[in-house]
Design an enzyme around this catalytic site. Structure first.
Site, PDB file in Angstrom:
ATOM      1  N   HIS A   1       0.806  -1.229   0.000  1.00 59.09           N
ATOM      2  CA  HIS A   1       0.000   0.000   0.000  1.00 59.09           C
ATOM      3  C   HIS A   1       0.838   1.278   0.000  1.00 59.09           C
ATOM      4  O   HIS A   1       0.293   2.362  -0.090  1.00 59.09           O
ATOM      5  CB  HIS A   1      -0.924   0.020   1.213  1.00 59.09           C
ATOM      6  CG  HIS A   1      -0.199   0.291   2.503  1.00 59.09           C
ATOM      7  ND1 HIS A   1       0.533  -0.659   3.155  1.00 59.09           N
ATOM      8  CD2 HIS A   1      -0.066   1.420   3.233  1.00 59.09           C
ATOM      9  CE1 HIS A   1       1.077  -0.140   4.240  1.00 59.09           C
ATOM     10  NE2 HIS A   1       0.739   1.125   4.308  1.00 59.09           N
TER      11      HIS A   1
HETATM   12  C1  UD1 Z   1      -1.872   5.348   6.157  1.00 57.95           C
HETATM   13  C2  UD1 Z   1      -0.553   5.805   6.768  1.00 57.95           C
HETATM   14  C3  UD1 Z   1       0.508   4.708   6.582  1.00 57.95           C
HETATM   15  C4  UD1 Z   1       0.005   3.388   7.089  1.00 57.95           C
HETATM   16  C5  UD1 Z   1      -1.316   3.052   6.447  1.00 57.95           C
HETATM   17  C6  UD1 Z   1      -1.889   1.755   6.930  1.00 57.95           C
HETATM   18  C7  UD1 Z   1      -0.070   8.217   6.717  1.00 57.95           C
HETATM   19  C8  UD1 Z   1       0.747   9.249   6.072  1.00 57.95           C
HETATM   20  N1  UD1 Z   1      -0.035   7.009   6.129  1.00 57.95           N
HETATM   21  O1  UD1 Z   1      -1.669   5.213   4.766  1.00 57.95           O
HETATM   22  O2  UD1 Z   1       1.670   5.076   7.279  1.00 57.95           O
HETATM   23  O3  UD1 Z   1       0.955   2.395   6.797  1.00 57.95           O
HETATM   24  O4  UD1 Z   1      -2.252   4.112   6.727  1.00 57.95           O
HETATM   25  O5  UD1 Z   1      -3.031   1.413   6.212  1.00 57.95           O
HETATM   26  O6  UD1 Z   1      -0.702   8.462   7.715  1.00 57.95           O
HETATM   27  N2  UD1 Z   1      -9.124   4.778   2.155  1.00 57.95           N
HETATM   28  C9  UD1 Z   1     -10.364   4.215   2.150  1.00 57.95           C
HETATM   29  N3  UD1 Z   1     -10.896   3.812   3.344  1.00 57.95           N
HETATM   30  C10 UD1 Z   1     -10.249   3.972   4.529  1.00 57.95           C
HETATM   31  C11 UD1 Z   1      -8.966   4.578   4.522  1.00 57.95           C
HETATM   32  C12 UD1 Z   1      -8.419   4.962   3.333  1.00 57.95           C
HETATM   33  O7  UD1 Z   1     -10.976   4.044   1.114  1.00 57.95           O
HETATM   34  O8  UD1 Z   1     -10.781   3.568   5.569  1.00 57.95           O
HETATM   35  C13 UD1 Z   1      -8.500   5.174   0.865  1.00 57.95           C
HETATM   36  C14 UD1 Z   1      -8.806   6.591   0.466  1.00 57.95           C
HETATM   37  O9  UD1 Z   1      -8.894   6.637  -0.917  1.00 57.95           O
HETATM   38  C15 UD1 Z   1      -7.566   7.344   0.894  1.00 57.95           C
HETATM   39  C16 UD1 Z   1      -6.488   6.292   0.661  1.00 57.95           C
HETATM   40  O10 UD1 Z   1      -7.104   5.054   0.983  1.00 57.95           O
HETATM   41  O11 UD1 Z   1      -7.359   8.507   0.185  1.00 57.95           O
HETATM   42  C17 UD1 Z   1      -5.273   6.466   1.508  1.00 57.95           C
HETATM   43  O12 UD1 Z   1      -5.628   6.583   2.891  1.00 57.95           O
HETATM   44  P1  UD1 Z   1      -4.681   7.439   3.877  1.00 57.95           P
HETATM   45  O13 UD1 Z   1      -5.206   7.365   5.261  1.00 57.95           O
HETATM   46  O14 UD1 Z   1      -4.452   8.799   3.299  1.00 57.95           O
HETATM   47  O15 UD1 Z   1      -3.298   6.728   3.782  1.00 57.95           O
HETATM   48  P2  UD1 Z   1      -2.909   5.180   3.764  1.00 57.95           P
HETATM   49  O16 UD1 Z   1      -2.376   4.849   2.424  1.00 57.95           O
HETATM   50  O17 UD1 Z   1      -4.001   4.326   4.308  1.00 57.95           O
END
Ligand code: UD1
Length: 387
Positions: free
Chosen positions: A204
């Site tokens: 991811h």
């Molecule tokens: C975040 C953390 C990362 C961690 C990871 C675990 C930061 C900078 N990054 O990354 O260190 O390893 O979580 O998963 O804090 N989304 C959904 N549903 C959710 C959450 C996210 O659909 O419940 C999608 C959205 O499109 C979002 C994307 O995932 O924009 C990324 O989510 P985000 O929380 O920004 O970062 P992660 O890649 O999950």
């Protein structure tokens, strides 16, 4: 005493669970704030249920956004809660955007800050997590170190030793607590991979999934690998979005199986019995090392070098042939002896609670005087289908 824990993203929840149990056992008024950085039920609520974490007292509903938006929104919505509650301590976990946001708010309100999983460094400033880690540690009064190397990293940044407590790894507390239940759910049986070694994949990180050329290369490697062994790939929402954008026609079943994100017990059940894990997650590098399962980390560096020096982790380039060659070696590598890493013993949260509640110190050289609660021995499974 009132302690406020701030969590937001999936890997935070496994770290919170044992700390909550230990604080509550000692009669602490433990307030849980969920920022809402992760909000899908499978990325959030499922973990609260399976890990017996009480429902959050506050849900800030922050959701997704750019780094600045996400961090700023957590700060704006958390500030009134801290002002209202005036906790004695704010506990932050790991290295996500919610972590650094919470540390900034609390420090500016003159509330003491503690950081669980302090001192980890990759040296890679292109990772948002590295920035989050450095800033959070700088702002924290209490630094809870999962491994000895963290102390060197902090000392190199001029952080005084009296703020550091070498407590061990809270992820391993949760693993020890959950393993008997995880083995009972028998995910390999349900996914029909019991008969022979299989591979579990998670990817991811933006560097691996946001660049279409890199993601294509990785999916090509996994598809090839799946010609030889079953490959189970629970797909993170970020990665699923990117795969959709590529409009790739993946030849999936029966080899490469793209799954919805799994709960903690199913994932642990699969990982504990796997022949190999391919990942870019920090937590899985640690869990596989504890379990003695070979792990390939698709990254140029790691903030958990101890998993390479003392555990089962190897770094591999995001390159098809490198991954296939390393996977072949990894699949033949699982040995019955599992690594022993100092203070990855199921007692890290207990040490944290003793620091917070009793003002005890856990020095880097003070292991001998410890009186710890007895724990059940953890039986680690042998690889399925291995000769
Ligand atoms: C975040 C953390 C990362 C961690 C990871 C675990 C930061 C900078 N990054 O990354 O260190 O390893 O979580 O998963 O804090 N989304 C959904 N549903 C959710 C959450 C996210 O659909 O419940 C999608 C959205 O499109 C979002 C994307 O995932 O924009 C990324 O989510 P985000 O929380 O920004 O970062 P992660 O890649 O999950």
């Amino acid at each position: 005493m009132r302690v406020l824990s701030v969590v937001g993203a999936r890997p935070n929840f496994m770290k919170l669970a044992p700390v909550d149990r230990e604080l509550v056992r000692r009669g602490v008024d433990h307030v849980i704030v969920h920022t809402g950085q992760h909000y899908d039920p499978g990325m959030s609520a499922a973990f609260f249920e399976e890990l017996w974490i009480p429902a959050p007292d506050y849900d800030l509903g922050v959701g997704s956004g750019s780094h600045a938006q996400q961090t700023a929104t957590v700060m704006q919505r958390l500030e009134p809660a801290i002002v209202e509650l005036r906790p004695d301590l704010v506990l932050t976990y790991g290295d996500v955007n919610s972590t650094v946001a919470a540390a900034l708010v609390a420090a500016k309100l003159q509330v003491r800050v503690a950081h669980v999983e302090a001192g980890l460094r990759s040296g890679d400033w292109t990772m948002p997590e590295e920035i989050n880690r450095v800033v959070t540690d700088r702002l924290s009064d209490l630094l809870f170190l999962p491994s000895r190397d963290a102390a060197e990293n902090l000392a190199a940044e001029g952080i005084a030793a009296d703020r550091m407590h070498f407590v061990g790894n809270v992820m391993i507390d949760t693993l020890c607590w959950a393993l008997p239940q995880a083995l009972a759910v028998d995910a390999p049986g349900r996914f029909d991979v019991r008969a022979r070694p299989y591979v579990v994949v998670t990817l991811h990180r933006p560097t691996n999934v946001d660049d279409p050329a890199v993601l294509r290369e990785l999916l090509e490697a996994l598809t090839r690998l799946a010609d030889h062994v079953p490959v189970l790939f629970p797909v993170h929402p970020r990665t699923r979005g990117r795969i959709r954008e590529l409009r790739l026609r993946l030849t999936t079943e029966p080899g490469l199986r793209l799954l919805e994100p799994l709960g903690y017990l199913d994932m642990l059940s699969l990982v504990a019995n796997a022949g190999l894990v391919v990942t870019d997650s920090g937590g899985l590098q640690e869990e596989t090392s504890f379990l003695g399962v070979p792990c390939l980390t698709v990254r140029p560096n790691t903030d958990r070098p101890i998993t390479c020096t003392h555990g089962t982790n190897r770094l591999v380039q995001a390159q098809r042939d490198a991954i296939l060659a390393a996977a072949e070696r990894g699949l033949s590598r699982r040995s019955p002896a599992r690594p022993v890493i100092e203070r990855w013993d199921g007692h890290a949260a207990e040490r944290i609670a003793r620091v917070v509640c009793d003002g005890e110190r856990f020095e880097l050289d003070g292991a001998s005087a410890e009186r710890l609660m007895p724990r059940r021995a953890v039986a680690i499974p042998q690889p399925l289908g291995a000769a």
